[in-house]
Design a protein around this motif. Structure first.
Motif: not given
Length: 110
Positions: A57-71
Motif C-alpha cells: 500500500e502507498p502508506e506507512l503502517v504504525p508499529d511496523a517490524d522494520v522501517t527502511v528510510t532512503t531516497t
C-alpha cells in the motif's frame, strides 16, 4: 518518478523465488512481518505472511517490524545492483530500524 512499479517488480521476483525454492519458502513461511518503506515524498508498506507479500500500500503502517528510510534514487540503486546494501548503510544512504533478526532476514528476501 514513482517507485511503486519498481517495488512491485521486486515483490513479483520474491513470489517467483518462493515458488521455485522450497527450502527458503519453508524457512520464511512461519514469519509474519510488516515493513515500511519511507522514500520521503513516497511512502509504502507491505506485510509478509505465509511466504507471500500482501497489502502493498502507498502508506506507512504504525508499529511496523522494520522501517527502511532512503531516497527513490538510492532504492533504485539497491534494486538494480549499482548500490550495494552494506555500502548504502555505512554511507548512511539508507537507514533501517528494526530488530537485528528482522534486518538479517531482509537479505534473504531478495
Amino acid at each position: 518518478m514513482s517507485m511503486q512499479a519498481e517495488i512491485q517488480k521486486v515483490i513479483d521476483r520474491f513470489h517467483a523465488k518462493m515458488e521455485s525454492d522450497e527450502n527458503i519458502r519453508k524457512e520464511i513461511e512461519p514469519l509474519v512481518k510488516s515493513f515500511n518503506l519511507d522514500l520521503g515524498e513516497e511512502k509504502y508498506s507491505l506485510k509478509l505472511k505465509d511466504a507471500k507479500i500482501y497489502h502493498f500500500e502507498p502508506e506507512l503502517v504504525p508499529d511496523a517490524d522494520v522501517t527502511v528510510t532512503t531516497t527513490p534514487e538510492n532504492l533504485q540503486g539497491l534494486i538494480d545492483g549499482t548500490l550495494r546494501p552494506m555500502r548504502a548503510y555505512v554511507l548512511k544512504k539508507i537507514q533501517i530500524k528494526g530488530k537485528i533478526d528482522d534486518l538479517m532476514f531482509l537479505k534473504k528476501l531478495f
